[in-house]
Design a protein around this motif. Structure first.
Motif, PDB file in Angstrom:
ATOM      1  N   ILE A 231      54.052  20.191  25.314  1.00  0.00           N
ATOM      2  CA  ILE A 231      54.567  20.815  26.539  1.00  0.00           C
ATOM      3  C   ILE A 231      56.088  20.765  26.553  1.00  0.00           C
ATOM      4  O   ILE A 231      56.754  21.738  26.945  1.00  0.00           O
ATOM      5  N   ILE A 234      57.270  23.402  24.152  1.00  0.00           N
ATOM      6  CA  ILE A 234      57.061  24.740  24.713  1.00  0.00           C
ATOM      7  C   ILE A 234      58.151  25.072  25.730  1.00  0.00           C
ATOM      8  O   ILE A 234      58.669  26.191  25.772  1.00  0.00           O
ATOM      9  N   GLN A 239      58.452  29.117  25.389  1.00  0.00           N
ATOM     10  CA  GLN A 239      57.150  29.695  25.094  1.00  0.00           C
ATOM     11  C   GLN A 239      56.317  29.783  26.365  1.00  0.00           C
ATOM     12  O   GLN A 239      56.533  29.049  27.316  1.00  0.00           O
ATOM     13  N   PHE A 240      55.366  30.694  26.361  1.00  0.00           N
ATOM     14  CA  PHE A 240      54.481  30.854  27.514  1.00  0.00           C
ATOM     15  C   PHE A 240      53.772  29.527  27.797  1.00  0.00           C
ATOM     16  O   PHE A 240      53.295  28.866  26.881  1.00  0.00           O
ATOM     17  N   PRO A 241      53.706  29.098  29.057  1.00  0.00           N
ATOM     18  CA  PRO A 241      54.099  29.779  30.292  1.00  0.00           C
ATOM     19  C   PRO A 241      55.486  29.392  30.818  1.00  0.00           C
ATOM     20  O   PRO A 241      55.809  29.663  31.973  1.00  0.00           O
ATOM     21  N   HIS A 243      58.499  30.401  29.613  1.00  0.00           N
ATOM     22  CA  HIS A 243      59.427  31.262  28.886  1.00  0.00           C
ATOM     23  C   HIS A 243      60.422  31.977  29.775  1.00  0.00           C
ATOM     24  O   HIS A 243      61.380  32.573  29.270  1.00  0.00           O
ATOM     25  N   VAL A 289      46.814  24.194  21.310  1.00  0.00           N
ATOM     26  CA  VAL A 289      47.761  24.526  22.385  1.00  0.00           C
ATOM     27  C   VAL A 289      48.966  25.262  21.813  1.00  0.00           C
ATOM     28  O   VAL A 289      49.421  26.273  22.359  1.00  0.00           O
ATOM     29  N   LEU A 290      49.483  24.763  20.693  1.00  0.00           N
ATOM     30  CA  LEU A 290      50.626  25.415  20.054  1.00  0.00           C
ATOM     31  C   LEU A 290      50.266  26.811  19.578  1.00  0.00           C
ATOM     32  O   LEU A 290      51.063  27.749  19.730  1.00  0.00           O
ATOM     33  N   ALA A 293      49.841  29.187  22.691  1.00  0.00           N
ATOM     34  CA  ALA A 293      51.152  29.468  23.281  1.00  0.00           C
ATOM     35  C   ALA A 293      51.970  30.374  22.370  1.00  0.00           C
ATOM     36  O   ALA A 293      52.647  31.297  22.838  1.00  0.00           O
ATOM     37  N   VAL A 296      50.390  34.120  22.270  1.00  0.00           N
ATOM     38  CA  VAL A 296      50.640  34.808  23.546  1.00  0.00           C
ATOM     39  C   VAL A 296      52.121  35.149  23.692  1.00  0.00           C
ATOM     40  O   VAL A 296      52.484  36.249  24.125  1.00  0.00           O
ATOM     41  N   SER A 297      52.993  34.217  23.320  1.00  0.00           N
ATOM     42  CA  SER A 297      54.428  34.458  23.433  1.00  0.00           C
ATOM     43  C   SER A 297      54.892  35.528  22.458  1.00  0.00           C
ATOM     44  O   SER A 297      55.700  36.394  22.810  1.00  0.00           O
ATOM     45  N   GLY A 324      57.448  32.402  18.925  1.00  0.00           N
ATOM     46  CA  GLY A 324      55.991  32.421  18.997  1.00  0.00           C
ATOM     47  C   GLY A 324      55.362  32.434  17.618  1.00  0.00           C
ATOM     48  O   GLY A 324      54.335  31.774  17.376  1.00  0.00           O
TER      49      GLY A 324
END
Length: 616
Positions: A231, A234, A239-241, A243, A289-290, A293, A296-297, A324
Motif C-alpha cells: 500500500i 502504491i 497507482q490505483f486507487p 493515483h 495486490v501489486l 493495481a 488497472v493503472s 503500472g
C-alpha cells in the motif's frame, strides 16, 4: 572515485549542505545557485559508478535480490533498554544502479532549470529544494533498514510537497501540493503499519535481519506486512486507487515533474518492493495486490491520457501507466525486469518531460490545441521528442522496446489475461504518444506570438538523456547479471506483436487526429464518452464526494461537539465559575471594620458549634 566509497554518506550529507550553500551563494551571485546545487547529483553519480566497479567489502552479503555490497556503515540512532534503532547505509548493485538514476536525472534537471527557471523570483529557493530532494532520495536508496528508508521516504514526500507548490501564490499549485501530500500519506500509513508488523514479529528493522527471520514467521504475518508495505508503494508510485495526486502535481515547474514525478520519487515504490523482495516472494496475496493495481493503472491511465489537451498531463498519465507495467511485473515475480523498466523509463520519461518543458518555453503554452508546426521552429526539441516517444512506444532499438517487451513477456507467461490488458494499454500508449506528437509538431501554428528554439542550456540535457533512451536496452543482459539473474531471451513473436500493437495505436492517431478535429474544440463540446475519459472516469470527483467531503463533515462535527462543546466548554466553564465566585467573594471586602468583626464572631460561633457536634 573509489575514495568516495570510504564516505558513501556524502550522497546524503553533501546535497543537504549544498542546499544551505545555494541560499548563501545565491545572495552573492545569481549564477552560483545551479553550479553549487549540481555538485550534489554529480557526487551521487560518481558514488554509484564507483560502487558498480568496486570489489565487495569483506563480510558484505551477497544475496540474489541485492548482489554484492560495495560499501556499508551506520550508527546507533537511539537506545532504550534492549531496543536499539540504527541508521545505516549499504550500497550494493541495486542501490548503485538507483543512485545513477537519481544522480543523472537530478543533474540534467538542474542544468535544464538554469535556462527554464531564468528570472524566477524563487531562483535560490528552487535549487535549494532540488538539492534537498536529491539528498532525501539518496537516503531512501542507500538505507540498510526500514528505519532509514522511512526517514528518507518521508523527507522525499516533504520535498515533493514544497516543489509541487513552488509557485504557492497560485491557488491551484497550493491545492495540488496539499493533495499530493495527503494522498501519499494514506499509503505511508500502510507502510508504517507494515514496518510495525515486522518489528513486532522479528524485533528488528534491518533488511538483512528481517529477511533472515522470514522462514520462522507465520504466513499470515508475512502476508499482512507485505500487503501493508505494498500500500505504501502504491501510494508513492501513484497507482490505483491512490493515483489521483500525480496529474495535479503538474502544477509545479516542468523540470520538477521530470525529476520527482517521472523518474525518481514515483519510482520509489518499485524500488521498495525490489529491495524487500524476499518478503513479497513469500506472500503471493501481496503480489496479487501489486498485479491488480499495476494492470488497472496501466490500462486505466493510458485510456485517460488518450484525449488530454495539456501536454504535461499526457505525460503524467503515461507515467502512471508505465509504472503500472512495472507493478504488473512485480506481481508476477519478475522484480529484476520491473527494475530494468524503471531505469529505462527514467531515461526516456525524463527526456520527454524536459522536452515538454522546452516546448512550453518555446511556444508559450502547454495546451496542445494552441501548438502545431513546431518541428520547423524547434527542430532540436522535435528530434529529442521523437526519440523519447519511440522509446515510450517500445519501438526497436529504443530502451523501451527491451524493457517493456520484457515486462509483457513475463506477465504473459504468468497471467495471459493480465498480459492482454497490458497489450491494450500499449495500443493506447501508441495512440496518445502520436496524437501529442502530431498536435504539437505537425500541421500549422495555432498559437499566438512566434515559437522559437530553446537555449543550449536546455537542449544540452535533452541530448544527454537521448543517449540512454536509445542505448540502454542493449545492456539488458549485463543489467540482469549484475543483479544476480540470468535473463531469458525475448520471445520474437511476442515482441513483434507488442511493436505492432504500439505502431497500430500510433497509426490510428495519425489518421484520425487533425488540428481542426472536434476533439480540439472546448471540452463541453466533446462526446460524452470522451469527456468521461478526460475526467479520469469521474474517479477524482467520486473521491471528493464520497471520501473527502464526508471526512471533512465528520471532522467538523467532532470539532463542534468534542473540541468546542466538551473540551473548550469544560475549560471555559470552569473559568466562568471561578469568575462568578470571585465576584461574590469580592463583595465581602467592603473595608468596614464592623462587618469584619461580625463575620469573625459568626465564624467563631460556627467553629465552636461544629466542634461540639464532633465531640458528641
Amino acid at each position: 572515485m573509489a575514495a568516495l566509497l570510504s564516505a558513501p554518506w556524502l550522497v546524503v550529507a553533501l546535497p543537504y549542505a549544498l542546499a544551505l550553500g545555494v541560499l548563501v551563494a545565491g545572495r552573492v551571485s545569481k549564477h552560483a545557485a545551479p553550479v553549487v546545487a549540481a555538485l550534489g547529483p554529480l557526487t551521487v553519480c560518481l558514488v554509484g559508478l564507483s560502487a558498480l566497479g568496486a570489489a565487495p567489502v569483506e563480510g558484505g552479503r551477497v544475496e540474489p535480490w541485492t548482489s554484492a555490497v560495495a560499501a556499508q556503515g551506520g550508527f546507533t540512532w537511539f537506545k532504550v533498554g534492549d531496543t536499539v534503532l540504527s541508521v545505516g547505509w549499504t550500497i550494493d548493485t541495486l542501490a548503485a544502479l538507483m543512485l545513477l538514476v537519481v544522480g543523472l536525472v537530478a543533474l540534467m534537471v538542474m542544468v535544464f532549470s538554469a535556462g527554464y527557471m531564468h528570472g524566477d523570483p524563487g531562483w535560490n529557493r528552487y535549487f535549494a529544494l532540488l538539492s534537498l530532494f536529491t539528498g532525501s532520495m539518496s537516503l531512501l536508496v542507500i538505507g540498510d533498514s526500514f528505519t532509514t528508508l522511512f526517514i528518507g521516504w518521508e523527507l522525499v514526500g516533504a520535498c515533493s510537497y514544497l516543489l509541487i507548490g513552488f509557485w504557492y501564490e497560485r491557488p491551484s499549485a497550493a491545492a495540488a501540493a496539499v493533495k499530493a501530500f495527503l494522498t501519499t500519506r494514506v499509503g505511508d500509513v500502510g507502510l508504517m503499519f507494515g514496518i510495525a508488523v515486522l518489528w513486532l514479529a522479528t524485533h528488528s528493522l534491518g533488511y538483512t535481519e528481517v529477511m533472515e527471520k522470514l522462514p520462522a514467521l507465520a504466513p499470515a504475518t508475512i502476508t499482512a506486512a507485505a500487503i501493508l508495505i505494498a500500500i505504501g508503494a502504491i501510494g508513492k508510485s501513484a497507482q490505483f486507487p491512490l493515483h489521483i495526486w500525480l496529474p495535479d502535481a503538474m502544477e509545479g515547474p516542468t523540470p520538477v515533474s521530470a525529476l520527482i514525478h517521472a523518474a525518481t520519487m514515483v519510482a520509489a515504490g518499485v524500488y521498495l518492493v525490489a529491495r524487500t523482495w524476499p518478503l513479497f516472494e513469500a506472500a503471493p496475496a501481496a503480489r496479487m495486490v501489486l498485479l491488480v493495481a499495476g494492470v488497472v493503472s496501466a490500462l486505466g491511465a493510458a485510456a485517460i491520457g488518450l484525449f488530454q489537451t495539456d501536454i504535461k498531463k499526457v505525460l503524467a498519465y503515461s507515467t502512471i501507466s508505465q509504472l503500472g507495467f512495472m507493478f504488473a511485473a512485480l506481481g508476477v515475480g519478475a522484480w529484476e525486469i520491473a527494475f530494468f523498466h524503471l531505469v529505462a523509463h527514467a531515461a526516456f520519461k525524463a527526456l520527454l518531460f524536459l522536452t515538454s518543458g522546452s516546448v512550453i518555453h518555446g511556444s508559450g503554452t502547454q495546451d496542445l490545441r494552441e501548438m502545431g508546426g513546431l518541428r520547423t521552429a524547434m527542430p532540436a526539441t522535435f528530434a529529442a521528442w521523437v526519440i523519447g516517444s519511440a522509446a515510450l512506444m517500445g519501438i526497436p532499438p529504443m530502451a523501451g522496446f527491451f524493457s517493456k517487451d520484457a515486462v509483457l513477456d513475463a506477465v504473459w507467461l504468468a497471467s495471459p489475461a493480465a498480459a492482454v490488458l497490458l497489450f491494450i494499454a500499449a495500443l493506447f500508449t501508441g495512440f496518445y504518444t502520436v496524437r501529442a506528437t502530431k498536435l504539437a509538431f505537425f500541421g500549422t501554428w495555432r498559437g499566438t506570438g512566434h515559437a522559437h528554439e530553446s537555449p543550449m542550456s536546455m537542449l544540452g540535457p535533452l541530448f544527454v538523456l537521448s543517449v540512454p533512451a536509445v542505448a540502454l536496452g542493449f545492456s539488458a543482459t549485463w543489467f540482469a547479471e549484475k543483479l544476480g539473474e540470468h535473463p531469458e531471451p525475448l520471445s520474437i513473436a511476442l515482441s513483434a506483436v507488442a511493436v505492432g500493437v504500439g505502431l497500430a495505436g500510433g497509426a490510428i492517431a495519425w489518421v484520425t487526429v487533425r488540428g481542426e478535429a472536434p476533439e480540439l474544440s472546448p471540452e463541453n463540446a466533446a462526446p460524452a464518452w470522451q469527456r468521461i475519459l478526460v475526467s479520469g472516469f469521474g474517479y477524482d470527483t467520486a473521491v471528493m464526494r464520497f471520501v473527502v467531503r464526508p471526512t471533512v463533515s465528520i471532522c467538523r462535527g467532532l470539532w463542534a461537539i468534542i473540541d468546542r462543546l466538551v473540551i473548550d466548554g469544560t475549560v471555559e466553564g470552569s473559568a466562568r465559575v471561578a469568575a462568578s465566585l470571585s465576584n461574590v467573594l469580592s463583595r465581602m471586602q467592603s473595608g468596614d471594620g464592623q462587618n469584619y468583626a461580625t463575620a469573625m464572631a459568626l465564624s467563631v460561633v460556627a467553629i465552636l458549634a461544629a466542634l461540639m457536634l464532633v465531640v458528641r
